[in-house]
Design a protein around this motif. Structure first.
Motif, PDB file in Angstrom:
ATOM      1  N   ARG A  38       0.831  -1.214   0.000  1.00  0.00           N
ATOM      2  CA  ARG A  38       0.000   0.000   0.000  1.00  0.00           C
ATOM      3  C   ARG A  38       0.860   1.256   0.000  1.00  0.00           C
ATOM      4  O   ARG A  38       0.564   2.228  -0.703  1.00  0.00           O
ATOM      5  N   SER A  39       1.931   1.247   0.781  1.00  0.00           N
ATOM      6  CA  SER A  39       2.816   2.403   0.858  1.00  0.00           C
ATOM      7  C   SER A  39       3.502   2.662  -0.480  1.00  0.00           C
ATOM      8  O   SER A  39       3.590   3.813  -0.944  1.00  0.00           O
ATOM      9  N   GLU A  40       4.001   1.606  -1.110  1.00  0.00           N
ATOM     10  CA  GLU A  40       4.661   1.745  -2.410  1.00  0.00           C
ATOM     11  C   GLU A  40       3.677   2.203  -3.481  1.00  0.00           C
ATOM     12  O   GLU A  40       4.030   2.974  -4.382  1.00  0.00           O
ATOM     13  N   TYR A  41       2.430   1.735  -3.373  1.00  0.00           N
ATOM     14  CA  TYR A  41       1.396   2.169  -4.317  1.00  0.00           C
ATOM     15  C   TYR A  41       1.146   3.673  -4.198  1.00  0.00           C
ATOM     16  O   TYR A  41       1.039   4.385  -5.201  1.00  0.00           O
ATOM     17  N   GLU A  42       1.063   4.173  -2.964  1.00  0.00           N
ATOM     18  CA  GLU A  42       0.803   5.596  -2.747  1.00  0.00           C
ATOM     19  C   GLU A  42       1.940   6.465  -3.275  1.00  0.00           C
ATOM     20  O   GLU A  42       1.719   7.579  -3.746  1.00  0.00           O
ATOM     21  N   ILE A  43       3.163   5.951  -3.209  1.00  0.00           N
ATOM     22  CA  ILE A  43       4.325   6.730  -3.639  1.00  0.00           C
ATOM     23  C   ILE A  43       4.599   6.569  -5.134  1.00  0.00           C
ATOM     24  O   ILE A  43       4.857   7.552  -5.844  1.00  0.00           O
ATOM     25  N   LEU A  44       4.519   5.328  -5.628  1.00  0.00           N
ATOM     26  CA  LEU A  44       4.970   5.022  -6.987  1.00  0.00           C
ATOM     27  C   LEU A  44       3.847   4.801  -7.989  1.00  0.00           C
ATOM     28  O   LEU A  44       4.091   4.814  -9.198  1.00  0.00           O
ATOM     29  N   GLY A  45       2.639   4.564  -7.501  1.00  0.00           N
ATOM     30  CA  GLY A  45       1.550   4.190  -8.403  1.00  0.00           C
ATOM     31  C   GLY A  45       1.442   2.676  -8.487  1.00  0.00           C
ATOM     32  O   GLY A  45       2.380   1.948  -8.145  1.00  0.00           O
ATOM     33  N   ILE A  46       0.306   2.200  -8.973  1.00  0.00           N
ATOM     34  CA  ILE A  46       0.013   0.773  -8.917  1.00  0.00           C
ATOM     35  C   ILE A  46       0.959  -0.065  -9.768  1.00  0.00           C
ATOM     36  O   ILE A  46       1.411  -1.135  -9.356  1.00  0.00           O
ATOM     37  N   ASP A  47       1.294   0.392 -10.979  1.00  0.00           N
ATOM     38  CA  ASP A  47       2.113  -0.430 -11.873  1.00  0.00           C
ATOM     39  C   ASP A  47       3.511  -0.664 -11.308  1.00  0.00           C
ATOM     40  O   ASP A  47       3.995  -1.808 -11.255  1.00  0.00           O
ATOM     41  N   GLU A  48       4.177   0.410 -10.888  1.00  0.00           N
ATOM     42  CA  GLU A  48       5.530   0.280 -10.359  1.00  0.00           C
ATOM     43  C   GLU A  48       5.534  -0.463  -9.029  1.00  0.00           C
ATOM     44  O   GLU A  48       6.428  -1.269  -8.760  1.00  0.00           O
ATOM     45  N   ALA A  49       4.538  -0.188  -8.205  1.00  0.00           N
ATOM     46  CA  ALA A  49       4.459  -0.861  -6.907  1.00  0.00           C
ATOM     47  C   ALA A  49       4.299  -2.366  -7.090  1.00  0.00           C
ATOM     48  O   ALA A  49       4.928  -3.163  -6.381  1.00  0.00           O
ATOM     49  N   TRP A  50       3.480  -2.759  -8.057  1.00  0.00           N
ATOM     50  CA  TRP A  50       3.257  -4.191  -8.283  1.00  0.00           C
ATOM     51  C   TRP A  50       4.506  -4.860  -8.861  1.00  0.00           C
ATOM     52  O   TRP A  50       4.833  -5.996  -8.505  1.00  0.00           O
ATOM     53  N   LYS A  51       5.229  -4.160  -9.738  1.00  0.00           N
ATOM     54  CA  LYS A  51       6.471  -4.707 -10.288  1.00  0.00           C
ATOM     55  C   LYS A  51       7.464  -5.015  -9.171  1.00  0.00           C
ATOM     56  O   LYS A  51       8.144  -6.048  -9.188  1.00  0.00           O
ATOM     57  N   ILE A  52       7.561  -4.110  -8.215  1.00  0.00           N
ATOM     58  CA  ILE A  52       8.461  -4.321  -7.076  1.00  0.00           C
ATOM     59  C   ILE A  52       7.961  -5.475  -6.209  1.00  0.00           C
ATOM     60  O   ILE A  52       8.732  -6.329  -5.771  1.00  0.00           O
ATOM     61  N   HIS A  53       6.660  -5.503  -5.994  1.00  0.00           N
ATOM     62  CA  HIS A  53       6.064  -6.509  -5.107  1.00  0.00           C
ATOM     63  C   HIS A  53       6.348  -7.933  -5.590  1.00  0.00           C
ATOM     64  O   HIS A  53       6.733  -8.797  -4.795  1.00  0.00           O
ATOM     65  N   VAL A  54       6.184  -8.187  -6.879  1.00  0.00           N
ATOM     66  CA  VAL A  54       6.330  -9.557  -7.384  1.00  0.00           C
ATOM     67  C   VAL A  54       7.789 -10.011  -7.437  1.00  0.00           C
ATOM     68  O   VAL A  54       8.059 -11.198  -7.649  1.00  0.00           O
ATOM     69  N   THR A  55       8.735  -9.082  -7.243  1.00  0.00           N
ATOM     70  CA  THR A  55      10.150  -9.477  -7.214  1.00  0.00           C
ATOM     71  C   THR A  55      10.604  -9.902  -5.819  1.00  0.00           C
ATOM     72  O   THR A  55      11.720 -10.404  -5.663  1.00  0.00           O
ATOM     73  N   LYS A  56       9.760  -9.723  -4.819  1.00  0.00           N
ATOM     74  CA  LYS A  56      10.124 -10.070  -3.442  1.00  0.00           C
ATOM     75  C   LYS A  56       9.912 -11.568  -3.218  1.00  0.00           C
ATOM     76  O   LYS A  56       9.079 -11.990  -2.416  1.00  0.00           O
ATOM     77  N   SER A  57      10.677 -12.370  -3.922  1.00  0.00           N
ATOM     78  CA  SER A  57      10.426 -13.807  -3.970  1.00  0.00           C
ATOM     79  C   SER A  57      10.519 -14.478  -2.600  1.00  0.00           C
ATOM     80  O   SER A  57       9.667 -15.309  -2.247  1.00  0.00           O
ATOM     81  N   GLU A  58      11.526 -14.139  -1.816  1.00  0.00           N
ATOM     82  CA  GLU A  58      11.677 -14.779  -0.513  1.00  0.00           C
ATOM     83  C   GLU A  58      10.562 -14.371   0.443  1.00  0.00           C
ATOM     84  O   GLU A  58      10.019 -15.201   1.180  1.00  0.00           O
ATOM     85  N   GLN A  59      10.228 -13.082   0.428  1.00  0.00           N
ATOM     86  CA  GLN A  59       9.139 -12.614   1.285  1.00  0.00           C
ATOM     87  C   GLN A  59       7.809 -13.245   0.883  1.00  0.00           C
ATOM     88  O   GLN A  59       7.009 -13.633   1.739  1.00  0.00           O
ATOM     89  N   LEU A  60       7.579 -13.361  -0.418  1.00  0.00           N
ATOM     90  CA  LEU A  60       6.326 -13.933  -0.898  1.00  0.00           C
ATOM     91  C   LEU A  60       6.245 -15.430  -0.599  1.00  0.00           C
ATOM     92  O   LEU A  60       5.168 -15.958  -0.306  1.00  0.00           O
ATOM     93  N   LYS A  61       7.381 -16.105  -0.657  1.00  0.00           N
ATOM     94  CA  LYS A  61       7.401 -17.522  -0.296  1.00  0.00           C
ATOM     95  C   LYS A  61       7.063 -17.696   1.183  1.00  0.00           C
ATOM     96  O   LYS A  61       6.271 -18.572   1.562  1.00  0.00           O
ATOM     97  N   THR A  62       7.660 -16.849   2.018  1.00  0.00           N
ATOM     98  CA  THR A  62       7.347 -16.885   3.451  1.00  0.00           C
ATOM     99  C   THR A  62       5.890 -16.529   3.689  1.00  0.00           C
ATOM    100  O   THR A  62       5.214 -17.138   4.530  1.00  0.00           O
ATOM    101  N   TYR A  63       5.392 -15.552   2.945  1.00  0.00           N
ATOM    102  CA  TYR A  63       3.986 -15.146   3.043  1.00  0.00           C
ATOM    103  C   TYR A  63       3.071 -16.347   2.793  1.00  0.00           C
ATOM    104  O   TYR A  63       2.114 -16.582   3.547  1.00  0.00           O
ATOM    105  N   ALA A  64       3.349 -17.103   1.730  1.00  0.00           N
ATOM    106  CA  ALA A  64       2.515 -18.258   1.391  1.00  0.00           C
ATOM    107  C   ALA A  64       2.550 -19.302   2.508  1.00  0.00           C
ATOM    108  O   ALA A  64       1.514 -19.865   2.885  1.00  0.00           O
ATOM    109  N   GLU A  65       3.735 -19.558   3.039  1.00  0.00           N
ATOM    110  CA  GLU A  65       3.874 -20.542   4.119  1.00  0.00           C
ATOM    111  C   GLU A  65       3.134 -20.086   5.375  1.00  0.00           C
ATOM    112  O   GLU A  65       2.432 -20.875   6.022  1.00  0.00           O
ATOM    113  N   PHE A  66       3.274 -18.805   5.712  1.00  0.00           N
ATOM    114  CA  PHE A  66       2.625 -18.273   6.909  1.00  0.00           C
ATOM    115  C   PHE A  66       1.107 -18.248   6.740  1.00  0.00           C
ATOM    116  O   PHE A  66       0.363 -18.540   7.678  1.00  0.00           O
TER     117      PHE A  66
END
Length: 200
Positions: A38-66
């Protein structure tokens, strides 16, 4: 159902101190990742924020497990051991069942027909108006976006296509829903998936 959700939220607020440290750890990690997006979206806009979000592979893997552990170990336990229906997966299931199988669809069809007739009268047009009637088979096709571990697969009335950017289980298709082309086609009201067209 909304009232039960409110009661569940209030229940958790009152009993937060009784929630285990492990459950707090799982929930806080998930909330933190949501807050970052949400913070990155407010600063960068949805497209750039989402591009950054999907590159967080380790965090997203942990997210899925949690998320899997939180839903299956804690949410399920709470739903069985409190008088309040928890308002996550079960709420969605119940809404789908109410709409497609328990009469809610007829209410919406009747409203659509009423609004259609009203608009025709306002426009002073002469149309042949047929009754609006939505039909459904014994199962409904469900596209579960952000599925993680395919929690709806146990419902025999659901035919589920589950997708996620970082799936927890093998029955979830790895797919970025915001950046895809031509992977779904509809035939006889059923959703079919052409995996070779998934862009990821």
């Amino acid at each position: 159902m909304e009232g039960k959700c409110d009661k569940y939220i209030e229940f958790n607020k009152k009993n937060y101190k009784r929630i285990s440290e492990k459950q707090k750890q799982l929930a806080n990690f998930i909330k933190k990742l949501h807050a970052e997006l949400r913070s990155e979206y407010e600063i960068l806009g949805i497209d750039e924020a989402w591009k950054i979000h999907v590159t967080k592979s380790e965090q997203l893997k942990t997210y899925a497990e949690f998320m899997y552990e939180l839903a299956n170990k804690y949410w399920t336990y709470e739903s069985k051991n409190t008088s309040v229906t928890y308002c996550r997966i079960e709420w969605i299931k119940q809404q789908c069942k109410d709409y497609f199988f328990n009469g809610k669809m007829n209410e919406f069809d009747a409203r659509e027909e009423y609004l259609f007739k009203k608009n025709i009268q306002i426009l002073n047009k002469n149309f042949n108006i047929k009754n609006i009637k939505t039909t459904v088979s014994s199962t409904i096709s469900v596209l579960d976006v952000g599925s993680c571990y395919n929690p709806f697969k146990t419902e025999n009335k659901f035919s589920v296509t589950a997708i996620d950017i970082v799936p927890y289980s093998n029955d979830v298709i790895k797919c970025d829903f915001l950046n895809l082309k031509n992977i779904f086609h509809v035939q006889n009201n059923d959703i079919y998936v052409a995996k070779k067209y998934i862009i990821y």
